[in-house]
Design an enzyme around this catalytic site. Structure first.
Site, PDB file in Angstrom:
ATOM      1  N   VAL A  93      19.397  -1.419  12.759  1.00 16.15           N
ATOM      2  CA  VAL A  93      18.002  -1.717  12.417  1.00 16.15           C
ATOM      3  C   VAL A  93      17.126  -0.524  12.812  1.00 16.15           C
ATOM      4  O   VAL A  93      17.042  -0.181  13.990  1.00 16.15           O
ATOM      5  CB  VAL A  93      17.529  -3.003  13.137  1.00 16.15           C
ATOM      6  CG1 VAL A  93      16.052  -3.250  12.872  1.00 16.15           C
ATOM      7  CG2 VAL A  93      18.362  -4.185  12.681  1.00 16.15           C
ATOM      8  N   ARG A 113      13.277  -7.426   4.993  1.00 13.66           N
ATOM      9  CA  ARG A 113      14.612  -7.994   5.180  1.00 13.66           C
ATOM     10  C   ARG A 113      15.580  -6.909   5.613  1.00 13.66           C
ATOM     11  O   ARG A 113      15.449  -5.770   5.175  1.00 13.66           O
ATOM     12  CB  ARG A 113      15.123  -8.565   3.848  1.00 13.66           C
ATOM     13  CG  ARG A 113      15.133 -10.001   3.859  1.00 13.66           C
ATOM     14  CD  ARG A 113      15.373 -10.648   2.551  1.00 13.66           C
ATOM     15  NE  ARG A 113      14.399 -11.689   2.446  1.00 13.66           N
ATOM     16  CZ  ARG A 113      14.357 -12.738   3.252  1.00 13.66           C
ATOM     17  NH1 ARG A 113      15.270 -12.912   4.177  1.00 13.66           N
ATOM     18  NH2 ARG A 113      13.413 -13.635   3.129  1.00 13.66           N
ATOM     19  N   ILE A 114      16.520  -7.294   6.439  1.00 11.75           N
ATOM     20  CA  ILE A 114      17.556  -6.332   6.836  1.00 11.75           C
ATOM     21  C   ILE A 114      18.646  -6.373   5.778  1.00 11.75           C
ATOM     22  O   ILE A 114      19.124  -7.455   5.414  1.00 11.75           O
ATOM     23  CB  ILE A 114      18.093  -6.691   8.230  1.00 11.75           C
ATOM     24  CG1 ILE A 114      16.971  -6.465   9.240  1.00 11.75           C
ATOM     25  CG2 ILE A 114      19.318  -5.853   8.575  1.00 11.75           C
ATOM     26  CD1 ILE A 114      17.232  -7.059  10.584  1.00 11.75           C
ATOM     27  N   ARG A 174      22.736 -15.523   1.387  1.00  8.98           N
ATOM     28  CA  ARG A 174      22.304 -14.124   1.446  1.00  8.98           C
ATOM     29  C   ARG A 174      23.193 -13.254   0.555  1.00  8.98           C
ATOM     30  O   ARG A 174      22.725 -12.322  -0.096  1.00  8.98           O
ATOM     31  CB  ARG A 174      22.393 -13.674   2.906  1.00  8.98           C
ATOM     32  CG  ARG A 174      22.147 -12.199   3.098  1.00  8.98           C
ATOM     33  CD  ARG A 174      22.135 -11.877   4.569  1.00  8.98           C
ATOM     34  NE  ARG A 174      22.240 -10.435   4.767  1.00  8.98           N
ATOM     35  CZ  ARG A 174      22.037  -9.843   5.926  1.00  8.98           C
ATOM     36  NH1 ARG A 174      21.706 -10.546   6.981  1.00  8.98           N
ATOM     37  NH2 ARG A 174      22.157  -8.539   6.041  1.00  8.98           N
ATOM     38  N   SER A 183       0.826  -1.214   0.000  1.00  6.25           N
ATOM     39  CA  SER A 183       0.000   0.000   0.000  1.00  6.25           C
ATOM     40  C   SER A 183       0.859   1.263   0.000  1.00  6.25           C
ATOM     41  O   SER A 183       0.486   2.273  -0.610  1.00  6.25           O
ATOM     42  CB  SER A 183      -0.986  -0.004   1.176  1.00  6.25           C
ATOM     43  OG  SER A 183      -0.321   0.171   2.401  1.00  6.25           O
ATOM     44  N   ASP A 187      20.812   2.867   7.477  1.00  8.53           N
ATOM     45  CA  ASP A 187      22.235   2.619   7.706  1.00  8.53           C
ATOM     46  C   ASP A 187      22.380   1.196   8.227  1.00  8.53           C
ATOM     47  O   ASP A 187      21.457   0.388   8.084  1.00  8.53           O
ATOM     48  CB  ASP A 187      22.844   3.685   8.628  1.00  8.53           C
ATOM     49  CG  ASP A 187      22.264   3.616  10.038  1.00  8.53           C
ATOM     50  OD1 ASP A 187      21.526   2.658  10.357  1.00  8.53           O
ATOM     51  OD2 ASP A 187      22.560   4.538  10.822  1.00  8.53           O
ATOM     52  N   HIS A 240       8.910   3.200   8.920  1.00 10.02           N
ATOM     53  CA  HIS A 240       8.672   2.297  10.052  1.00 10.02           C
ATOM     54  C   HIS A 240       7.501   2.851  10.849  1.00 10.02           C
ATOM     55  O   HIS A 240       7.454   4.058  11.132  1.00 10.02           O
ATOM     56  CB  HIS A 240       9.931   2.215  10.924  1.00 10.02           C
ATOM     57  CG  HIS A 240       9.786   1.244  12.048  1.00 10.02           C
ATOM     58  ND1 HIS A 240       9.865  -0.131  11.874  1.00 10.02           N
ATOM     59  CD2 HIS A 240       9.539   1.443  13.372  1.00 10.02           C
ATOM     60  CE1 HIS A 240       9.677  -0.721  13.042  1.00 10.02           C
ATOM     61  NE2 HIS A 240       9.473   0.201  13.959  1.00 10.02           N
TER      62      HIS A 240
HETATM   63  C1  GAR Z   1       3.835  -0.597   6.759  1.00 13.72           C
HETATM   64  O1  GAR Z   1       3.085  -0.320   7.915  1.00 13.72           O
HETATM   65  C2  GAR Z   1       5.292  -0.271   6.997  1.00 13.72           C
HETATM   66  O2  GAR Z   1       5.487   0.851   7.802  1.00 13.72           O
HETATM   67  C3  GAR Z   1       5.770  -1.504   7.692  1.00 13.72           C
HETATM   68  O3  GAR Z   1       5.131  -2.564   7.032  1.00 13.72           O
HETATM   69  C4  GAR Z   1       3.894  -2.102   6.501  1.00 13.72           C
HETATM   70  C5  GAR Z   1       3.884  -2.428   5.038  1.00 13.72           C
HETATM   71  O4  GAR Z   1       2.632  -2.165   4.471  1.00 13.72           O
HETATM   72  N1  GAR Z   1       7.191  -1.628   7.637  1.00 13.72           N
HETATM   73  C6  GAR Z   1       7.917  -2.089   8.637  1.00 13.72           C
HETATM   74  O5  GAR Z   1       7.463  -2.485   9.677  1.00 13.72           O
HETATM   75  C7  GAR Z   1       9.417  -2.096   8.357  1.00 13.72           C
HETATM   76  N2  GAR Z   1      10.145  -2.313   9.573  1.00 13.72           N
HETATM   77  P1  GAR Z   1       2.471  -2.008   2.904  1.00 13.72           P
HETATM   78  O6  GAR Z   1       3.128  -3.247   2.269  1.00 13.72           O
HETATM   79  O7  GAR Z   1       0.998  -1.990   2.683  1.00 13.72           O
HETATM   80  O8  GAR Z   1       3.166  -0.754   2.488  1.00 13.72           O
END
Ligand code: GAR
Length: 234
Positions: A173, A120-121, A94, A42, A170, A138
């Site tokens: 995490v 993925r990191i 990886r 999204s 960077d 995030h």
């Molecule tokens: C979002 O809420 C994004 O902030 C989170 O995953 C979701 C992805 O939704 N990302 C993380 O948690 C990264 N650490 P989307 O695929 O609908 O954009």
């Protein structure tokens, strides 16, 4: 943003020093962005729409998923964006996966990588290949609640405000310099799902705005602080 989010303030000053982010100031074509996804997509859709509507001077040139069957891939295809699926589990290591990822993004001449629900990191190999050129979103007000399950973490801690953060990636995490943040109130009857839904709506505004700023050529990095000087391009 004009709606109260905390993206770098426009001092109006011509700041010197620091590291220029995003693009050279004098380039007048759309910034070439590559979007990395693992799932729903999204945020990718919100960013693509903002580019297509002319709000962001950027062109999504490739969408890469580490997971076959990620719904984001279908959505990107429907938008006419070239997609690549690099199935992480089909690589012997990886390192091999990331080598292919770097080659794929370089072959597409990507100038900015946008992680949009990419789970993925990235190792230092990838980060060194694209210095200060990888963004992540995030769903918490970093540095609070990095890593997995940020909404559960926020509710368990009892904070009254959560939100979302766009930052440079960077080697830590969810630790890179912050480009933009916006707060979302936590309600007494929130569950991880309801909090996630309200934060997601804000993510869909904040991420395009952060990419717009990167594409404007106006951001500079001083140590950990991202600062906006005069915008050169809308
Ligand atoms: C979002 O809420 C994004 O902030 C989170 O995953 C979701 C992805 O939704 N990302 C993380 O948690 C990264 N650490 P989307 O695929 O609908 O954009």
């Amino acid at each position: 943003m004009s709606d109260g989010s905390n993206s770098p303030g426009n001092s109006g000053a011509q700041l010197t020093g620091g590291i220029a982010l995003g693009r050279a100031a004098d380039v007048e074509r759309p910034l070439r962005i590559g979007i990395l996804v693992s799932g729903r997509g999204s945020n990718m859709q919100a960013l693509v729409a903002a580019c297509r509507q002319g709000h962001v001077a950027a062109q999504p040139v490739i969408v890469v998923s580490d997971r076959p069957g990620a719904p984001a891939l279908e959505k990107a295809l429907a938008e006419g964006i070239p997609v690549r699926c690099l199935d992480f589990h089909s690589y012997p290591s990886r390192e091999a996966y990331e080598r292919d990822l770097i080659d794929t993004l370089q072959a597409a001449e990507v100038e900015l990588i946008v992680l949009a629900g990419y789970m993925r990191i990235l190792s230092s190999e990838v980060i060194r290949a694209f210095p200060q050129r990888i963004l992540n979103i995030h769903p918490s007000l970093l540095p609070s609640f990095p890593g997995l399950h940020p909404h559960e973490q926020a509710l368990a801690h009892g904070v009254k405000l959560s939100g979302c953060t766009v930052h440079l990636v960077d080697e830590g995490v969810d630790q890179g310099p912050i480009i933009a943040q916006q707060a979302v109130p936590v309600l007494d009857d929130d569950t991880p799902e309801t909090l996630s839904e309200r934060i997601l709506e804000v993510e869909h505004q904040l991420y395009p705005e952060a990419v717009r700023l990167m594409a404007s050529g106006a951001l500079r990095l001083f140590d950990r602080r991202v600062v906006r000087s005069v915008e050169r391009r809308q």
